[in-house]
Design a protein around this motif. Structure first.
Motif, PDB file in Angstrom:
ATOM      1  N   THR A 114    -145.849  17.104 -40.613  1.00  0.00           N
ATOM      2  CA  THR A 114    -147.115  17.471 -41.242  1.00  0.00           C
ATOM      3  C   THR A 114    -148.133  16.459 -40.757  1.00  0.00           C
ATOM      4  N   THR A 115    -149.238  16.946 -40.216  1.00  0.00           N
ATOM      5  CA  THR A 115    -150.240  16.040 -39.673  1.00  0.00           C
ATOM      6  C   THR A 115    -151.551  16.224 -40.401  1.00  0.00           C
ATOM      7  N   ASP A 116    -152.413  15.235 -40.261  1.00  0.00           N
ATOM      8  CA  ASP A 116    -153.769  15.326 -40.815  1.00  0.00           C
ATOM      9  C   ASP A 116    -154.719  15.687 -39.698  1.00  0.00           C
ATOM     10  N   TYR A 117    -154.432  16.810 -38.999  1.00  0.00           N
ATOM     11  CA  TYR A 117    -155.332  17.202 -37.901  1.00  0.00           C
ATOM     12  C   TYR A 117    -156.741  17.346 -38.433  1.00  0.00           C
TER      13      TYR A 117
ATOM     14  N   ALA B 297    -153.159  26.646 -31.245  1.00  0.00           N
ATOM     15  CA  ALA B 297    -152.438  26.653 -29.973  1.00  0.00           C
ATOM     16  C   ALA B 297    -152.712  25.414 -29.135  1.00  0.00           C
ATOM     17  N   THR B 298    -153.936  24.884 -29.210  1.00  0.00           N
ATOM     18  CA  THR B 298    -154.305  23.782 -28.320  1.00  0.00           C
ATOM     19  C   THR B 298    -154.383  22.419 -28.991  1.00  0.00           C
ATOM     20  N   ALA B 299    -154.500  22.393 -30.331  1.00  0.00           N
ATOM     21  CA  ALA B 299    -154.695  21.108 -31.007  1.00  0.00           C
ATOM     22  C   ALA B 299    -153.655  20.793 -32.072  1.00  0.00           C
ATOM     23  N   ILE B 300    -153.184  21.784 -32.797  1.00  0.00           N
ATOM     24  CA  ILE B 300    -152.284  21.524 -33.924  1.00  0.00           C
ATOM     25  C   ILE B 300    -150.816  21.606 -33.535  1.00  0.00           C
ATOM     26  N   ASP B 301    -150.451  22.593 -32.750  1.00  0.00           N
ATOM     27  CA  ASP B 301    -149.051  22.806 -32.384  1.00  0.00           C
ATOM     28  C   ASP B 301    -148.467  21.551 -31.723  1.00  0.00           C
TER      29      ASP B 301
ATOM     30  N   GLY C 273    -157.846  26.643 -42.432  1.00  0.00           N
ATOM     31  CA  GLY C 273    -156.700  27.114 -41.662  1.00  0.00           C
ATOM     32  C   GLY C 273    -155.632  26.045 -41.533  1.00  0.00           C
ATOM     33  N   ALA C 274    -156.049  24.797 -41.302  1.00  0.00           N
ATOM     34  CA  ALA C 274    -155.100  23.692 -41.223  1.00  0.00           C
ATOM     35  C   ALA C 274    -154.427  23.459 -42.568  1.00  0.00           C
TER      36      ALA C 274
ATOM     37  N   HIS D  45    -151.013  21.404 -42.548  1.00  0.00           N
ATOM     38  CA  HIS D  45    -151.249  20.330 -41.596  1.00  0.00           C
ATOM     39  C   HIS D  45    -152.315  19.348 -42.060  1.00  0.00           C
ATOM     40  N   ILE D  46    -152.786  19.524 -43.269  1.00  0.00           N
ATOM     41  CA  ILE D  46    -153.762  18.614 -43.845  1.00  0.00           C
ATOM     42  C   ILE D  46    -153.617  18.699 -45.358  1.00  0.00           C
ATOM     43  N   THR D  47    -153.864  17.601 -46.056  1.00  0.00           N
ATOM     44  CA  THR D  47    -153.727  17.602 -47.510  1.00  0.00           C
ATOM     45  C   THR D  47    -154.936  18.268 -48.160  1.00  0.00           C
ATOM     46  N   PHE D  48    -154.753  18.743 -49.381  1.00  0.00           N
ATOM     47  CA  PHE D  48    -155.839  19.378 -50.106  1.00  0.00           C
ATOM     48  C   PHE D  48    -156.962  18.384 -50.379  1.00  0.00           C
ATOM     49  N   PHE D  49    -156.605  17.159 -50.724  1.00  0.00           N
ATOM     50  CA  PHE D  49    -157.625  16.143 -51.012  1.00  0.00           C
ATOM     51  C   PHE D  49    -158.481  15.863 -49.777  1.00  0.00           C
ATOM     52  N   ARG D  50    -157.837  15.712 -48.619  1.00  0.00           N
ATOM     53  CA  ARG D  50    -158.594  15.476 -47.397  1.00  0.00           C
ATOM     54  C   ARG D  50    -159.457  16.691 -47.046  1.00  0.00           C
ATOM     55  N   SER D  51    -158.966  17.890 -47.335  1.00  0.00           N
ATOM     56  CA  SER D  51    -159.756  19.095 -47.084  1.00  0.00           C
ATOM     57  C   SER D  51    -161.047  19.083 -47.885  1.00  0.00           C
ATOM     58  N   ILE D  52    -160.947  18.681 -49.157  1.00  0.00           N
ATOM     59  CA  ILE D  52    -162.137  18.606 -50.009  1.00  0.00           C
ATOM     60  C   ILE D  52    -163.155  17.635 -49.417  1.00  0.00           C
TER      61      ILE D  52
END
Length: 214
Positions: free
Chosen positions: A211-214, A123-127, A53-54, A59-66
């Motif tokens: 753009t954040t790396d939440y 709503a509580t962490a990313i916004d 979802g991030a 809000h997160i890069t594809f590499f970090r998602s992997i």
């Protein structure tokens, strides 16, 4: 582990009202702690669907998602193996559908429940406009998971988290309808990310959202 404890406390009655409440409360508080202790390190990602979802929202890069997905799945498998060893062979059963529940019923359940979870995360962490509400993000996320378990646990186990489903499936080597616990959460997460982004995160002419790396 929460599932095994619920079975022990309720005499293998995890699908009974008492067992369901025990599982919901245990998961809610466990997730509250897990997100809290990891929030300042990785953003508290313990769920591949939340990571997806991030990613969908940028809000997160594809590499970090992997990297997160690998860590989440390995963590789930290792936890289940340690649990099996520590309890003398007991382990959390693979997620399965209750009698009378079709894969399409379960898919809708997982989509709706994960939508609620990821919407809460946004709503509580990313916004970036969350302000002081961000303080309660971990407990809000834990509580929405607990509430969803109370609603959907009796039907399909209320996973909302592919990693939670993956570990028990590997250890027990049970893959029946396993795809539901991936597709449903990922669809729900994507819809939540798109809906929240369109209605609440579209930058104005004078505002650019970071753009954040939440």
């Amino acid at each position: 582990m929460n599932g095994v404890l619920a079975d022990k406390l309720t005499d293998d009655g995890s699908s009974t009202p008492a067992g369901l409440v025990a599982a919901a409360v245990a998961h809610a508080f466990a997730l509250f702690v897990a997100v809290s202790i990891a929030a300042n390190i990785s953003g508290g990602h313990v769920n591949p669907a939340v990571t997806f979802g991030a990613l969908v929202g940028g809000h997160i890069t594809f590499f970090r998602s992997i990297l997160y997905w690998i860590a989440q799945l390995l963590g789930s498998v290792v936890a289940c193996l340690l649990l099996k060893f520590a309890t003398g062979g007991l382990t959390t059963s693979a997620f399965s559908l209750s009698s009378g529940v079709s894969v399409w019923n379960a898919l809708v359940f997982e989509i709706v429940m994960t939508f609620g979870l990821v919407y809460t995360v946004y709503a509580t962490a990313i916004d970036p406009k969350k302000g002081n509400i961000g303080i309660i993000a971990p407990i809000a996320i834990g509580f929405i998971v607990g509430a969803n378990i109370l609603v959907g646990g009796a039907f399909d186990g209320a996973s909302m988290n592919p990693a939670v489903s993956f570990g028990p499936a590997v250890v027990s080597w049970t893959w029946s309808n396993h795809w539901v616990y991936w597709l449903g959460p990922f669809i729900g997460a994507a819809i939540a990310a798109i809906v929240y982004s369109i209605f609440y995160l579209i930058p104005t002419t004078h505002e650019q959202l970071p753009t954040t790396d939440y």
